[in-house]
Design an enzyme around this catalytic site. Structure first.
Site, PDB file in Angstrom:
ATOM      1  CD  GLU A   1      50.348  50.974  -4.242  1.00 25.74           C
ATOM      2  OE1 GLU A   1      49.612  50.328  -5.006  1.00 25.74           O
ATOM      3  OE2 GLU A   1      50.691  50.569  -3.123  1.00 25.74           O
TER       4      GLU A   1
ATOM      5  CG  ASP B   1      47.111  43.286  -2.618  1.00 25.72           C
ATOM      6  OD1 ASP B   1      46.453  43.879  -1.755  1.00 25.72           O
ATOM      7  OD2 ASP B   1      47.608  43.858  -3.608  1.00 25.72           O
TER       8      ASP B   1
ATOM      9  CB  THR C   1      51.646  49.683   7.037  1.00 30.67           C
ATOM     10  OG1 THR C   1      50.980  48.425   7.092  1.00 30.67           O
ATOM     11  CG2 THR C   1      53.155  49.486   6.986  1.00 30.67           C
ATOM     12  CE  LYS C   2      43.733  52.652   4.663  1.00 26.25           C
ATOM     13  NZ  LYS C   2      43.361  53.387   3.465  1.00 26.25           N
ATOM     14  CG  PHE C   3      46.622  47.052   3.998  1.00 27.78           C
ATOM     15  CD1 PHE C   3      46.774  48.267   3.346  1.00 27.78           C
ATOM     16  CD2 PHE C   3      45.581  46.224   3.611  1.00 27.78           C
ATOM     17  CE1 PHE C   3      45.922  48.650   2.320  1.00 27.78           C
ATOM     18  CE2 PHE C   3      44.712  46.586   2.593  1.00 27.78           C
ATOM     19  CZ  PHE C   3      44.889  47.804   1.947  1.00 27.78           C
ATOM     20  CD  GLU C   4      52.549  46.457  11.117  1.00 21.80           C
ATOM     21  OE1 GLU C   4      52.920  47.529  10.593  1.00 21.80           O
ATOM     22  OE2 GLU C   4      53.308  45.689  11.717  1.00 21.80           O
TER      23      GLU C   4
HETATM   24  C1  LIG Z   1      47.564  45.171   1.091  1.00 26.75           C
HETATM   25  S1  LIG Z   1      48.184  46.633   0.395  1.00 26.75           S
HETATM   26  C2  LIG Z   1      49.482  47.122   1.530  1.00 26.75           C
HETATM   27  C3  LIG Z   1      49.835  48.563   1.419  1.00 26.75           C
HETATM   28  C4  LIG Z   1      50.885  49.068   2.401  1.00 26.75           C
HETATM   29  N1  LIG Z   1      52.168  48.466   2.173  1.00 26.75           N
HETATM   30  C5  LIG Z   1      50.440  48.830   3.814  1.00 26.75           C
HETATM   31  O1  LIG Z   1      51.017  47.952   4.479  1.00 26.75           O
HETATM   32  O2  LIG Z   1      49.517  49.534   4.277  1.00 26.75           O
HETATM   33  C6  LIG Z   1      49.133  46.034  -0.974  1.00 26.75           C
HETATM   34  C7  LIG Z   1      49.497  47.133  -1.944  1.00 26.75           C
HETATM   35  O3  LIG Z   1      50.331  46.595  -2.953  1.00 26.75           O
HETATM   36  C8  LIG Z   1      49.980  47.167  -4.196  1.00 26.75           C
HETATM   37  N2  LIG Z   1      50.420  46.222  -5.235  1.00 26.75           N
HETATM   38  C9  LIG Z   1      50.029  44.944  -5.384  1.00 26.75           C
HETATM   39  N3  LIG Z   1      50.664  44.361  -6.395  1.00 26.75           N
HETATM   40  C10 LIG Z   1      51.500  45.316  -6.915  1.00 26.75           C
HETATM   41  C11 LIG Z   1      52.413  45.316  -7.992  1.00 26.75           C
HETATM   42  N4  LIG Z   1      52.619  44.227  -8.744  1.00 26.75           N
HETATM   43  N5  LIG Z   1      53.086  46.454  -8.253  1.00 26.75           N
HETATM   44  C12 LIG Z   1      52.894  47.571  -7.501  1.00 26.75           C
HETATM   45  N6  LIG Z   1      52.029  47.617  -6.464  1.00 26.75           N
HETATM   46  C13 LIG Z   1      51.345  46.500  -6.182  1.00 26.75           C
HETATM   47  C14 LIG Z   1      48.480  47.360  -4.122  1.00 26.75           C
HETATM   48  O4  LIG Z   1      48.015  48.365  -4.992  1.00 26.75           O
HETATM   49  C15 LIG Z   1      48.292  47.730  -2.646  1.00 26.75           C
HETATM   50  O5  LIG Z   1      48.299  49.128  -2.461  1.00 26.75           O
END
Ligand SMILES: C[S@@+](CC[C@H](N)C(=O)[O-])C[C@H]1O[C@@H](n2cnc3c(N)ncnc32)[C@H](O)[C@@H]1O
Length: 221
Positions: A81, A131, A200-203
């Site tokens: 992360e 993302d 998950t939080k984003f879900e």
């Molecule tokens: C939309 S959030 C989802 C977080 C979590 N999985 C959830 O469902 O609540 C996407 C996460 O992916 C991480 N992220 C995006 N691209 C990444 C990368 N290339 N390497 C590591 N983390 C990454 C971001 O920092 C972010 O915390």
């Protein structure tokens, strides 16, 4: 892959850190659950066993990853992360729950996979709510694309899996399309690890916005 030309799938967020996140981040170099990726990841050295290993990309607040690791002590987990407060959070959870089967790092997961994971060594790869980069001009930033599938195929062992969940239908349509075009993966119903997983939080955020959740599971042939 040329690391410097690689398009990043994230912008570094610098949200406010809680006191406990600050403490865990400050001490992370001494924390056995944290590693700095500098050379090829040595499973035996980090986990002291050869259990199958699942790599989770973008674990966010870490709650899903720690809950799965707790449920499946016979597996190892690597969490990658870039979001610092997420790393602080998960280090606290791992320590509180006394989990010995998760190691985490703060790194761009694509660079980490490419450079530090041995080919054909992973049992699985998971991405929960990557993302979505909803604007068309940003699609190129989406982590899941043809190159990523080829990289994943190289790193996951035969019969291993990739699990993805997203609440953006336009992203899931694209993911399904590129997997359909790649003959190295076979779509499967679900993966036992995630059958009764927590949200998950984003879900939760996606659901509150009325988004449909799509879960995709593939096996490496
Ligand atoms: C939309 S959030 C989802 C977080 C979590 N999985 C959830 O469902 O609540 C996407 C996460 O992916 C991480 N992220 C995006 N691209 C990444 C990368 N290339 N390497 C590591 N983390 C990454 C971001 O920092 C972010 O915390």
């Amino acid at each position: 892959m040329n690391n410097s030309l690689h398009i990043k799938s994230f912008v570094k967020r610098s949200g406010r850190l809680t006191n406990s996140q600050k403490i865990y981040l400050k001490n992370k170099e001494k924390d056995l659950n944290f590693f700095s990726a500098e050379r090829e990841f040595d499973y035996k050295e980090f986990f002291n066993n050869y259990n199958p290993c699942v790599l989770d990309i973008g674990f966010g607040d870490g709650k899903l990853l720690t809950s799965i690791a707790k449920k499946f002590p016979e597996l190892n987990f690597i969490g990658i992360e870039v979001y610092e407060s997420g790393v602080g959070n998960i280090l606290k959870q791992i320590s509180k729950e006394e989990l010995t089967n998760i190691k985490v790092s703060c790194h761009d997961a694509v660079i980490f996979l490419e450079n530090f994971i041995t080919d054909n060594s992973l049992y699985g790869l998971s991405l929960f709510f990557p993302d979505p980069w909803p604007k068309k001009k940003h699609y190129k930033r989406r982590i899941i694309n043809e190159d990523f599938l080829n990289l994943a195929n190289r790193k996951i062992a035969k019969n291993g899996f990739i699990k993805i969940a997203t609440d953006w239908s336009n992203y899931s349509d694209h993911i399904i399309k590129i997997f359909d075009q790649n003959t190295n993966f076979e779509r499967i119903n679900d993966i036992y690890l995630y059958k009764k997983r927590c949200l998950t939080k984003f879900e939760k955020r996606g659901i509150s916005l009325g988004h449909k959740i799509t879960e995709l599971s593939y096996k490496v042939k």
